[in-house]
Design an enzyme around this catalytic site. Sequence first.
Site, PDB file in Angstrom:
ATOM      1  N   GLU A  96      -8.425   4.920   7.818  1.00 55.42           N
ATOM      2  CA  GLU A  96      -8.746   3.700   6.942  1.00 55.42           C
ATOM      3  C   GLU A  96      -7.925   2.357   7.824  1.00 55.42           C
ATOM      4  O   GLU A  96      -7.073   2.700   8.157  1.00 55.42           O
ATOM      5  CB  GLU A  96      -8.148   3.937   5.598  1.00 55.42           C
ATOM      6  CG  GLU A  96      -8.526   2.679   4.698  1.00 55.42           C
ATOM      7  CD  GLU A  96      -7.941   3.075   3.222  1.00 55.42           C
ATOM      8  OE1 GLU A  96      -7.942   4.209   2.818  1.00 55.42           O
ATOM      9  OE2 GLU A  96      -7.616   1.944   2.790  1.00 55.42           O
ATOM     10  N   ASP A  98      -7.967  -1.571   6.727  1.00 53.26           N
ATOM     11  CA  ASP A  98      -8.147  -2.533   5.631  1.00 53.26           C
ATOM     12  C   ASP A  98      -7.719  -3.836   5.968  1.00 53.26           C
ATOM     13  O   ASP A  98      -7.023  -4.439   6.502  1.00 53.26           O
ATOM     14  CB  ASP A  98      -6.949  -2.213   4.545  1.00 53.26           C
ATOM     15  CG  ASP A  98      -7.075  -0.590   4.135  1.00 53.26           C
ATOM     16  OD1 ASP A  98      -8.307  -0.161   3.918  1.00 53.26           O
ATOM     17  OD2 ASP A  98      -5.813  -0.143   3.829  1.00 53.26           O
ATOM     18  N   GLU A 100      -7.344  -6.683   2.744  1.00 54.54           N
ATOM     19  CA  GLU A 100      -7.136  -6.875   1.424  1.00 54.54           C
ATOM     20  C   GLU A 100      -6.619  -8.024   1.109  1.00 54.54           C
ATOM     21  O   GLU A 100      -5.452  -8.726   1.756  1.00 54.54           O
ATOM     22  CB  GLU A 100      -6.144  -5.745   0.851  1.00 54.54           C
ATOM     23  CG  GLU A 100      -6.515  -4.401   0.851  1.00 54.54           C
ATOM     24  CD  GLU A 100      -5.767  -3.417   0.246  1.00 54.54           C
ATOM     25  OE1 GLU A 100      -5.923  -2.435  -0.523  1.00 54.54           O
ATOM     26  OE2 GLU A 100      -4.554  -3.256   0.787  1.00 54.54           O
ATOM     27  N   GLU A 125       1.502  -1.641   6.191  1.00 46.96           N
ATOM     28  CA  GLU A 125       1.399  -3.024   5.942  1.00 46.96           C
ATOM     29  C   GLU A 125       1.778  -4.191   6.732  1.00 46.96           C
ATOM     30  O   GLU A 125       2.913  -4.254   7.034  1.00 46.96           O
ATOM     31  CB  GLU A 125       1.507  -3.369   4.650  1.00 46.96           C
ATOM     32  CG  GLU A 125       1.008  -2.243   3.302  1.00 46.96           C
ATOM     33  CD  GLU A 125       1.813  -0.738   3.255  1.00 46.96           C
ATOM     34  OE1 GLU A 125       2.624  -0.587   3.992  1.00 46.96           O
ATOM     35  OE2 GLU A 125       1.451  -0.087   2.415  1.00 46.96           O
ATOM     36  N   TRP A 190       0.625  -5.037  -8.726  1.00 47.33           N
ATOM     37  CA  TRP A 190       1.620  -5.146  -7.642  1.00 47.33           C
ATOM     38  C   TRP A 190       1.120  -6.488  -6.467  1.00 47.33           C
ATOM     39  O   TRP A 190       1.798  -6.691  -5.886  1.00 47.33           O
ATOM     40  CB  TRP A 190       1.409  -3.999  -6.580  1.00 47.33           C
ATOM     41  CG  TRP A 190       0.075  -3.602  -6.253  1.00 47.33           C
ATOM     42  CD1 TRP A 190      -0.885  -3.165  -6.960  1.00 47.33           C
ATOM     43  CD2 TRP A 190      -0.653  -4.095  -4.940  1.00 47.33           C
ATOM     44  NE1 TRP A 190      -2.263  -2.954  -6.194  1.00 47.33           N
ATOM     45  CE2 TRP A 190      -1.864  -3.739  -4.947  1.00 47.33           C
ATOM     46  CE3 TRP A 190      -0.286  -4.683  -3.928  1.00 47.33           C
ATOM     47  CZ2 TRP A 190      -2.936  -3.812  -4.153  1.00 47.33           C
ATOM     48  CZ3 TRP A 190      -1.235  -5.009  -2.958  1.00 47.33           C
ATOM     49  CH2 TRP A 190      -2.447  -4.649  -2.957  1.00 47.33           C
TER      50      TRP A 190
END
Length: 289
Positions: A96, A98, A100, A125, A190
């Site tokens: 994956e 991402d 976001e 992250e 979150w």
Amino acid sequence: MLILSMAALVVIQTTECKSISFGENYSASTDKLHTRVKSGGSRVELVLDQNSAAGFSSKGKYLFGSIGMKIKLVSGNSAGTVTAYYLSSDGDQHDEMDFEFLGNSSGEPYILQTNVFAKGKGDREQRMTLWFDPTSGYHTYSLRWNKNIIVFYVEGVPVRVFRNNEALGVPFPNNQAVGIYASLWDGSAWATQGGTVPLDWDAAPFVASFQGFGVDACQVISNTSDSDVASCKASSGNWWNTESYQDLNKNQIGKLRDIRSKYVVYDYCTDTSRFPDPPVECAINWYEG
Ligand SMILES: *[C@@H]1O[C@H](CO)[C@@H](O)[C@H](O)[C@H]1NC(C)=O
Ligand SMILES: *[C@@H]1O[C@H](CO)[C@@H](O)[C@H](O)[C@H]1NC(C)=O
Ligand SMILES: *[C@@H]1O[C@H](CO)[C@@H](O)[C@H](O)[C@H]1NC(C)=O
């Protein structure tokens, strides 16, 4: 003219995000109230309200390419909302990549969180603020992906690199076909200021808009076919596999460093409370050596 356009390609990718009707490459994942196809398919709005989140996904699955979209994020009070644009394979060992976008109270900055999962493992992250208002007008977010490198771009500027470090034992997404997904959902547990600012349903519906539905990537018809995967890895016809796209050039490395020094607000690589020993790929991905 030819020389000019080739030079431009080396600096930024220009081939993704073509104006193609939404329905050619994508389909809605939610109903017409939450995935609104507008202007004959040249624009799509995702609508989050108390009844439903919203999304769409690609019809095809892809392995490597230049994949991106133009996005206008939720404006005003977007606290608690998450707009996601990502690539993902299926199954529990999934890959994956991402983008976001974490919303915020009116006037407070959005955060762009990126992540990379390979063979089911994420925890990579990074967060950055943006040098423009992502809610006023469309801005381009894209990935260039081949068997050696994944580069995240914002407005054609490289903001993150994840290189193939399989030689060091780090899995790399290079043999599972991915779908392309967009979604808008309630991440208030979150997303905003550590989950302390809830989503305000009085401000609903929340709307994010998307354009540029062309896909310049290698389509995999069957992900169980070795020959499909092998042909996506081959250079012939797949420009992103050719020599000049296997790493950033000096100019791009300069831009990457400059942007990262100004806008990155969180990096798993430097989070020693989470990872007392930085993950092995960290030393190599940021061109700091
Ligand atoms: C929201 O704004 C606050 C205050 O400016 C900031 O600390 C935070 O990083 C911003 N973004 C998110 C997603 O919380
Ligand atoms: C998607 O768009 C491209 C052109 O950008 C086209 O060649 C391709 O066939 C389309 N469909 C799929 C499923 O990728
Ligand atoms: C790939 O395999 C998964 C199961 O692992 C399946 O769900 C998916 O539909 C397959 N995709 C393609 C394009 O064959």
